[in-house]
Design a protein around this motif. Structure first.
Motif, mmCIF file in Angstrom:
data_model
loop_
_atom_site.group_PDB
_atom_site.id
_atom_site.type_symbol
_atom_site.label_atom_id
_atom_site.label_comp_id
_atom_site.label_asym_id
_atom_site.label_seq_id
_atom_site.Cartn_x
_atom_site.Cartn_y
_atom_site.Cartn_z
ATOM 1 N N VAL A 46 0.858 -1.184 0.000
ATOM 2 C CA VAL A 46 0.000 0.000 0.000
ATOM 3 C C VAL A 46 0.890 1.228 0.000
ATOM 4 O O VAL A 46 1.821 1.343 0.806
ATOM 5 N N THR A 47 0.607 2.147 -0.913
ATOM 6 C CA THR A 47 1.326 3.420 -0.990
ATOM 7 C C THR A 47 0.321 4.557 -0.966
ATOM 8 O O THR A 47 -0.611 4.581 -1.782
ATOM 9 N N ALA A 48 0.493 5.488 -0.048
ATOM 10 C CA ALA A 48 -0.385 6.658 0.048
ATOM 11 C C ALA A 48 0.481 7.898 0.144
ATOM 12 O O ALA A 48 1.450 7.922 0.927
ATOM 13 N N GLY A 49 0.147 8.918 -0.640
ATOM 14 C CA GLY A 49 0.987 10.099 -0.655
ATOM 15 C C GLY A 49 0.248 11.371 -0.979
ATOM 16 O O GLY A 49 -0.926 11.352 -1.372
ATOM 17 N N ALA A 50 0.944 12.488 -0.798
ATOM 18 C CA ALA A 50 0.405 13.810 -1.107
ATOM 19 C C ALA A 50 1.513 14.651 -1.730
ATOM 20 O O ALA A 50 2.696 14.468 -1.426
ATOM 21 N N SER A 51 1.104 15.594 -2.611
ATOM 22 C CA SER A 51 2.065 16.433 -3.328
ATOM 23 C C SER A 51 1.556 17.864 -3.391
ATOM 24 O O SER A 51 0.351 18.129 -3.257
ATOM 25 N N GLY A 52 2.467 18.793 -3.617
ATOM 26 C CA GLY A 52 2.092 20.185 -3.782
ATOM 27 C C GLY A 52 3.131 20.945 -4.583
ATOM 28 O O GLY A 52 4.312 20.557 -4.614
ATOM 29 N N MET A 53 2.688 22.002 -5.259
ATOM 30 C CA MET A 53 3.592 22.862 -6.033
ATOM 31 C C MET A 53 2.952 24.247 -6.111
ATOM 32 O O MET A 53 1.734 24.370 -6.231
ATOM 33 N N PHE A 54 3.776 25.305 -6.062
ATOM 34 C CA PHE A 54 3.229 26.654 -6.171
ATOM 35 C C PHE A 54 4.286 27.591 -6.731
ATOM 36 O O PHE A 54 5.489 27.311 -6.673
ATOM 37 N N GLY A 55 3.819 28.724 -7.261
ATOM 38 C CA GLY A 55 4.719 29.719 -7.819
ATOM 39 C C GLY A 55 3.970 30.669 -8.720
ATOM 40 O O GLY A 55 2.740 30.809 -8.644
ATOM 41 N N THR A 56 4.692 31.351 -9.594
ATOM 42 C CA THR A 56 4.110 32.210 -10.621
ATOM 43 C C THR A 56 4.505 31.675 -11.982
ATOM 44 O O THR A 56 5.513 30.979 -12.115
ATOM 45 N N TYR A 57 3.708 32.012 -13.022
ATOM 46 C CA TYR A 57 3.970 31.424 -14.325
ATOM 47 C C TYR A 57 4.100 32.435 -15.461
ATOM 48 O O TYR A 57 4.373 32.047 -16.597
ATOM 49 N N ASP A 58 3.937 33.711 -15.185
ATOM 50 C CA ASP A 58 4.033 34.717 -16.235
ATOM 51 C C ASP A 58 5.358 35.455 -16.141
ATOM 52 O O ASP A 58 6.007 35.472 -15.090
ATOM 53 N N PRO A 59 5.823 36.091 -17.237
ATOM 54 C CA PRO A 59 7.125 36.781 -17.216
ATOM 55 C C PRO A 59 7.195 37.925 -16.221
ATOM 56 O O PRO A 59 8.285 38.289 -15.774
ATOM 57 N N ASP A 60 6.038 38.508 -15.877
ATOM 58 C CA ASP A 60 6.027 39.636 -14.948
ATOM 59 C C ASP A 60 5.954 39.205 -13.491
ATOM 60 O O ASP A 60 5.913 40.063 -12.591
ATOM 61 N N LYS A 107 3.523 37.931 -11.733
ATOM 62 C CA LYS A 107 2.324 38.435 -11.073
ATOM 63 C C LYS A 107 1.216 37.389 -10.945
ATOM 64 O O LYS A 107 0.382 37.489 -10.050
ATOM 65 N N LEU A 108 1.194 36.415 -11.838
ATOM 66 C CA LEU A 108 0.095 35.450 -11.873
ATOM 67 C C LEU A 108 0.509 34.186 -11.113
ATOM 68 O O LEU A 108 1.444 33.489 -11.506
ATOM 69 N N HIS A 109 -0.223 33.893 -10.045
ATOM 70 C CA HIS A 109 0.125 32.793 -9.155
ATOM 71 C C HIS A 109 -0.673 31.530 -9.485
ATOM 72 O O HIS A 109 -1.746 31.580 -10.081
ATOM 73 N N TYR A 110 -0.124 30.406 -9.071
ATOM 74 C CA TYR A 110 -0.835 29.133 -9.177
ATOM 75 C C TYR A 110 -0.453 28.262 -7.989
ATOM 76 O O TYR A 110 0.621 28.419 -7.392
ATOM 77 N N GLN A 111 -1.330 27.363 -7.631
ATOM 78 C CA GLN A 111 -1.076 26.362 -6.600
ATOM 79 C C GLN A 111 -1.661 25.038 -7.076
ATOM 80 O O GLN A 111 -2.785 25.003 -7.596
ATOM 81 N N ILE A 112 -0.910 23.962 -6.919
ATOM 82 C CA ILE A 112 -1.360 22.620 -7.298
ATOM 83 C C ILE A 112 -1.204 21.706 -6.094
ATOM 84 O O ILE A 112 -0.177 21.740 -5.403
#
Length: 391
Positions: free
Chosen positions: A234-248, A250-255
């Motif tokens: 049995v394998t159970a896990g969690a993941s996360g990633m965050f940052g900005t993706y535009d050249p300026d 300014k635009l944030h994302y979270q996964i």
């Protein structure tokens, strides 16, 4: 095919990758006593037909596609190794990996270079020889799903290859209980200035240079608990990633994501859930840019939510035949650009049934049928027939 190159001192082209791989595999006898080399690869030729459409090309990258990977790993003693991987797929030739691993202990490993950061379960086995279906689950789709243009592919297309550094390790509580972890800083997803979503081509085009587009790394991590009890794992896990993706910057994302894998002898049950919150640029005139107006507070919500999931059952039916049943889907909630065919709440469900037949050695034939249930379009059918082999 895209031209692959790096800015500054890090320049990687297909010709240079092949040259380095040739050096690693053809090192002289003097080096044979101190280094150990391993070569691995896989090939898949998949033909996708869309019988529900007279011309499938209107809604998908149908017909025949090839996926090829060739990997060379060289160990420099017990604690240092280097890996180089060359991939060929729909987007052309790609440097799938080019990194160094420095192993201090089981709990501490450093990876530096170009690699797929650890996120979820499926990216570990994204090579076509490592999974029984011809295509990827919808949360990780990289261009083979129907209506890929309208949906802009999955939540986090796999493999997500990026430049950066990763710290990882494994701690054994007992021989049967292990905790794996990883934390990393990578360039992250990319988009244009004033974007409303990721532009995956910017991460795959050498013309844009393989460097961070906003001088700020994306941060992420993964943790998974593995438990072995006899023939059951049995394998159970969690993941996360965050940052900005535009050249300026300014635009944030979270996964965020969670996964569960249950193995009972040769039977596998896998399930994953991913969710991404992405900021969109409102522009100078949101009323002209977006399909829907402001909320009750009179303001435009700059974020949309994209969710993806899959559940997959892999059953052996003899020594040569495996049966695969899969249910996956995507849901997008939030405002859309004015020319989008999606609504403020759109979804797609897919039902897949398939078989994987071992022909001889490591060669397999894959056959599957898929039913797409779209909330905004007519239902569609896709059929896959693939030949896969490992090297």
């Amino acid at each position: 095919m895209h031209r692959l190159q790096q800015a500054g001192a890090i320049m990687i082209s297909p010709r240079r990758i092949l040259a380095v791989a040739a050096v690693l595999t053809a090192a002289g006898p003097a080096a044979a006593d101190s280094v150990e080399r391993n070569f691995a690869g896989s090939i898949q030729l998949d033909y996708m037909a869309v019988p529900s459409e007279s011309v499938g090309r209107k809604i998908a990258l149908d017909s025949a596609t090839a996926e090829v990977s060739m990997k060379v790993t060289q160990d420099f003693g017990d604690n240092v190794s280097a890996s180089i991987k060359l991939c060929v797929a729909c987007h052309g030739i790609e440097a799938g990996m080019a990194f160094f691993d420095l192993r201090i202990a089981d709990e501490l490993n450093f990876r530096v270079g170009r690699f797929t950061p650890q996120f979820g379960s499926f990216p570990i086995r994204y090579d076509p020889a490592n999974h029984r279906t011809s295509d990827k689950p919808l949360p990780y789709d990289m261009g083979r799903m129907l209506r890929l243009g309208e949906w802009n592919m999955g939540v986090l297309p796999s493999p997500w290859v990026d430049n950066g550094v990763e710290l990882s390790g494994a701690h054994y509580f007992t021989d049967d209980v292990r905790l794996d972890y990883a934390a990393y800083a990578v360039g992250g997803p990319r988009g244009q200035s004033g974007a409303a979503d990721f532009d995956y081509r910017l991460s795959r085009s050498g013309d844009a240079y393989y460097v961070d587009n906003n001088s700020r790394p994306s941060l992420g991590g993964n943790a998974a608990l593995n438990i072995v009890a006899g023939r059951t794992t049995v394998t159970a896990g969690a993941s996360g990633m965050f940052g900005t993706y535009d050249p300026d910057n300014k635009l944030h994302y979270q996964i965020a994501g969670a996964h569960l894998v249950l193995q009972l002898s040769r039977v596998f049950l896998r399930a994953e859930y991913l969710v991404r919150r992405t900021e969109m640029a409102l522009g100078d005139d949101p009323a002209q840019r977006f399909k829907y107006g402001p909320g009750k507070d009179g303001k435009y919500d700059p974020y949309f939510l994209k969710q993806g999931w899959y559940a997959e059952l892999e059953l052996p039916a003899g020594d040569r035949l495996d049966v695969i049943l899969r249910w996956d889907g995507l849901r997008r909630q939030g405002n859309v650009l004015r020319d989008s065919e999606l609504r403020s709440d759109s979804a797609v469900l897919r039902y897949t049934a398939g078989v994987s037949v071992k022909v001889r050695g490591a060669v397999r034939i894959k056959l599957s049928g898929e039913l797409y249930d779209f909330s905004d379009f007519s239902d569609e059918i896709a059929i896959h027939l693939a030949l896969t082999g490992t090297l």
